[in-house]
Motif scaffolding. Structure first.
Motif, PDB file in Angstrom:
ATOM      1  N   HIS A   1       0.830  -1.205   0.000  1.00 20.22           N
ATOM      2  CA  HIS A   1       0.000   0.000   0.000  1.00 20.22           C
ATOM      3  C   HIS A   1       0.869   1.262   0.000  1.00 20.22           C
ATOM      4  O   HIS A   1       0.587   2.217  -0.743  1.00 20.22           O
ATOM      5  CB  HIS A   1      -0.942   0.000   1.207  1.00 20.22           C
ATOM      6  N   VAL A   2       1.908   1.275   0.807  1.00 17.49           N
ATOM      7  CA  VAL A   2       2.817   2.429   0.861  1.00 17.49           C
ATOM      8  C   VAL A   2       3.461   2.652  -0.496  1.00 17.49           C
ATOM      9  O   VAL A   2       3.542   3.789  -0.988  1.00 17.49           O
ATOM     10  CB  VAL A   2       3.893   2.232   1.954  1.00 17.49           C
ATOM     11  N   ILE A   3       3.894   1.569  -1.119  1.00 17.05           N
ATOM     12  CA  ILE A   3       4.572   1.698  -2.419  1.00 17.05           C
ATOM     13  C   ILE A   3       3.585   2.174  -3.487  1.00 17.05           C
ATOM     14  O   ILE A   3       3.895   3.068  -4.278  1.00 17.05           O
ATOM     15  CB  ILE A   3       5.225   0.367  -2.816  1.00 17.05           C
ATOM     16  N   LEU A   4       2.397   1.599  -3.495  1.00 10.81           N
ATOM     17  CA  LEU A   4       1.391   2.013  -4.482  1.00 10.81           C
ATOM     18  C   LEU A   4       0.966   3.466  -4.297  1.00 10.81           C
ATOM     19  O   LEU A   4       0.645   4.157  -5.262  1.00 10.81           O
ATOM     20  CB  LEU A   4       0.164   1.106  -4.408  1.00 10.81           C
ATOM     21  N   ALA A   5       0.972   3.939  -3.061  1.00 13.77           N
ATOM     22  CA  ALA A   5       0.527   5.302  -2.769  1.00 13.77           C
ATOM     23  C   ALA A   5       1.487   6.359  -3.294  1.00 13.77           C
ATOM     24  O   ALA A   5       1.056   7.473  -3.633  1.00 13.77           O
ATOM     25  CB  ALA A   5       0.327   5.479  -1.266  1.00 13.77           C
ATOM     26  N   SER A   6       2.764   6.045  -3.369  1.00 16.10           N
ATOM     27  CA  SER A   6       3.717   7.080  -3.761  1.00 16.10           C
ATOM     28  C   SER A   6       4.713   6.658  -4.832  1.00 16.10           C
ATOM     29  O   SER A   6       5.500   7.476  -5.287  1.00 16.10           O
ATOM     30  CB  SER A   6       4.491   7.566  -2.523  1.00 16.10           C
ATOM     31  N   GLY A   7       4.680   5.392  -5.231  1.00 21.17           N
ATOM     32  CA  GLY A   7       5.630   4.915  -6.228  1.00 21.17           C
ATOM     33  C   GLY A   7       4.918   4.181  -7.352  1.00 21.17           C
ATOM     34  O   GLY A   7       3.734   4.409  -7.601  1.00 21.17           O
ATOM     35  N   ARG A   8       5.657   3.305  -7.998  1.00 17.99           N
ATOM     36  CA  ARG A   8       5.118   2.507  -9.095  1.00 17.99           C
ATOM     37  C   ARG A   8       5.319   1.033  -8.797  1.00 17.99           C
ATOM     38  O   ARG A   8       6.345   0.642  -8.244  1.00 17.99           O
ATOM     39  CB  ARG A   8       5.836   2.853 -10.404  1.00 17.99           C
ATOM     40  N   VAL A   9       4.354   0.220  -9.197  1.00 16.59           N
ATOM     41  CA  VAL A   9       4.465  -1.229  -9.070  1.00 16.59           C
ATOM     42  C   VAL A   9       4.182  -1.819 -10.444  1.00 16.59           C
ATOM     43  O   VAL A   9       3.170  -1.501 -11.075  1.00 16.59           O
ATOM     44  CB  VAL A   9       3.490  -1.807  -8.022  1.00 16.59           C
ATOM     45  N   THR A  10       5.088  -2.673 -10.879  1.00 14.63           N
ATOM     46  CA  THR A  10       4.982  -3.287 -12.197  1.00 14.63           C
ATOM     47  C   THR A  10       5.101  -4.790 -12.064  1.00 14.63           C
ATOM     48  O   THR A  10       5.993  -5.291 -11.388  1.00 14.63           O
ATOM     49  CB  THR A  10       6.114  -2.790 -13.124  1.00 14.63           C
ATOM     50  N   ALA A  11       4.210  -5.504 -12.738  1.00 12.75           N
ATOM     51  CA  ALA A  11       4.315  -6.957 -12.849  1.00 12.75           C
ATOM     52  C   ALA A  11       4.948  -7.263 -14.200  1.00 12.75           C
ATOM     53  O   ALA A  11       4.569  -6.683 -15.229  1.00 12.75           O
ATOM     54  CB  ALA A  11       2.940  -7.612 -12.747  1.00 12.75           C
ATOM     55  N   CYS A  12       5.910  -8.155 -14.187  1.00 13.94           N
ATOM     56  CA  CYS A  12       6.613  -8.563 -15.400  1.00 13.94           C
ATOM     57  C   CYS A  12       5.629  -9.190 -16.402  1.00 13.94           C
ATOM     58  O   CYS A  12       4.819 -10.034 -16.037  1.00 13.94           O
ATOM     59  CB  CYS A  12       7.697  -9.567 -15.019  1.00 13.94           C
ATOM     60  N   THR A  13       5.718  -8.769 -17.654  1.00 12.53           N
ATOM     61  CA  THR A  13       4.829  -9.256 -18.700  1.00 12.53           C
ATOM     62  C   THR A  13       4.863 -10.777 -18.822  1.00 12.53           C
ATOM     63  O   THR A  13       3.817 -11.440 -18.804  1.00 12.53           O
ATOM     64  CB  THR A  13       5.204  -8.629 -20.060  1.00 12.53           C
ATOM     65  N   GLN A  14       6.056 -11.346 -18.969  1.00 13.67           N
ATOM     66  CA  GLN A  14       6.173 -12.797 -19.146  1.00 13.67           C
ATOM     67  C   GLN A  14       5.756 -13.548 -17.893  1.00 13.67           C
ATOM     68  O   GLN A  14       5.078 -14.575 -17.974  1.00 13.67           O
ATOM     69  CB  GLN A  14       7.604 -13.177 -19.524  1.00 13.67           C
ATOM     70  N   CYS A  15       6.139 -13.035 -16.736  1.00 15.69           N
ATOM     71  CA  CYS A  15       5.788 -13.691 -15.474  1.00 15.69           C
ATOM     72  C   CYS A  15       4.275 -13.693 -15.280  1.00 15.69           C
ATOM     73  O   CYS A  15       3.699 -14.692 -14.840  1.00 15.69           O
ATOM     74  CB  CYS A  15       6.468 -12.986 -14.305  1.00 15.69           C
ATOM     75  N   ALA A  16       3.639 -12.576 -15.605  1.00 14.55           N
ATOM     76  CA  ALA A  16       2.183 -12.486 -15.498  1.00 14.55           C
ATOM     77  C   ALA A  16       1.523 -13.447 -16.486  1.00 14.55           C
ATOM     78  O   ALA A  16       0.587 -14.177 -16.124  1.00 14.55           O
ATOM     79  CB  ALA A  16       1.721 -11.056 -15.746  1.00 14.55           C
ATOM     80  N   ALA A  17       2.000 -13.483 -17.701  1.00 13.36           N
ATOM     81  CA  ALA A  17       1.416 -14.363 -18.719  1.00 13.36           C
ATOM     82  C   ALA A  17       1.534 -15.834 -18.320  1.00 13.36           C
ATOM     83  O   ALA A  17       0.592 -16.614 -18.524  1.00 13.36           O
ATOM     84  CB  ALA A  17       2.083 -14.126 -20.073  1.00 13.36           C
ATOM     85  N   ARG A  18       2.669 -16.219 -17.747  1.00 12.78           N
ATOM     86  CA  ARG A  18       2.848 -17.618 -17.312  1.00 12.78           C
ATOM     87  C   ARG A  18       1.871 -18.002 -16.210  1.00 12.78           C
ATOM     88  O   ARG A  18       1.596 -19.172 -15.992  1.00 12.78           O
ATOM     89  CB  ARG A  18       4.283 -17.843 -16.838  1.00 12.78           C
ATOM     90  N   ARG A  19       1.339 -17.002 -15.528  1.00  7.70           N
ATOM     91  CA  ARG A  19       0.392 -17.247 -14.435  1.00  7.70           C
ATOM     92  C   ARG A  19      -1.037 -16.858 -14.825  1.00  7.70           C
ATOM     93  O   ARG A  19      -1.909 -16.763 -13.986  1.00  7.70           O
ATOM     94  CB  ARG A  19       0.859 -16.480 -13.187  1.00  7.70           C
TER      95      ARG A  19
END
Length: 124
Positions: A73-91
């Motif tokens: 929550h702290v990171i999302l509130a003031s920074g950026r969070v990225t999920a890897c394209t390939q890692c997300a696709a594999r899941r």
């Protein structure tokens, strides 16, 4: 006197529940930096990609560690969070599946962020 250069901290977390201490360390460092006003970009790769989904961070438990959901929550509130394209696709995780504020992006974006002037990258 010159003003200090703006710095960005890029944290790539490659572990999830398979290596909870390493996972928690990455989230703790990223959240601490974000809370201190540092521009933070957290990359979820490998098993940590699951934390891009609603409710998954709440399921994570590690004794003597701050709750992962609060750190995220702290990171999302003031920074950026990225999920890897390939890692997300594999899941089978798509853009419509992730938490608000989480993007899905690939290696080219990671390289761009880590090579930017003033960037510091850490990999856990």
């Amino acid at each position: 006197m010159l003003a200090p250069m703006a710095r960005t901290l890029v944290v790539k977390v490659t572990a999830g529940t398979d290596a909870p201490e390493r996972c928690a360390q990455a989230f703790t460092v990223a959240a601490t930096a974000a809370a201190a006003g540092v521009d933070v970009s957290l990359w979820l790769t490998g098993e940590s990609t699951w934390f891009a989904l609603p409710g998954r961070a709440q399921e994570f438990e590690l004794p003597h560690s701050a709750p992962l959901a609060e750190l995220l929550h702290v990171i999302l509130a003031s920074g950026r969070v990225t999920a890897c394209t390939q890692c997300a696709a594999r899941r089978d995780i798509g853009p419509g599946d992730v938490l608000p504020g989480v993007r899905i992006a690939g290696a080219a974006v990671f390289v761009e962020e880590t090579m930017a002037d003033g960037a510091q990258a850490l990999v856990y």
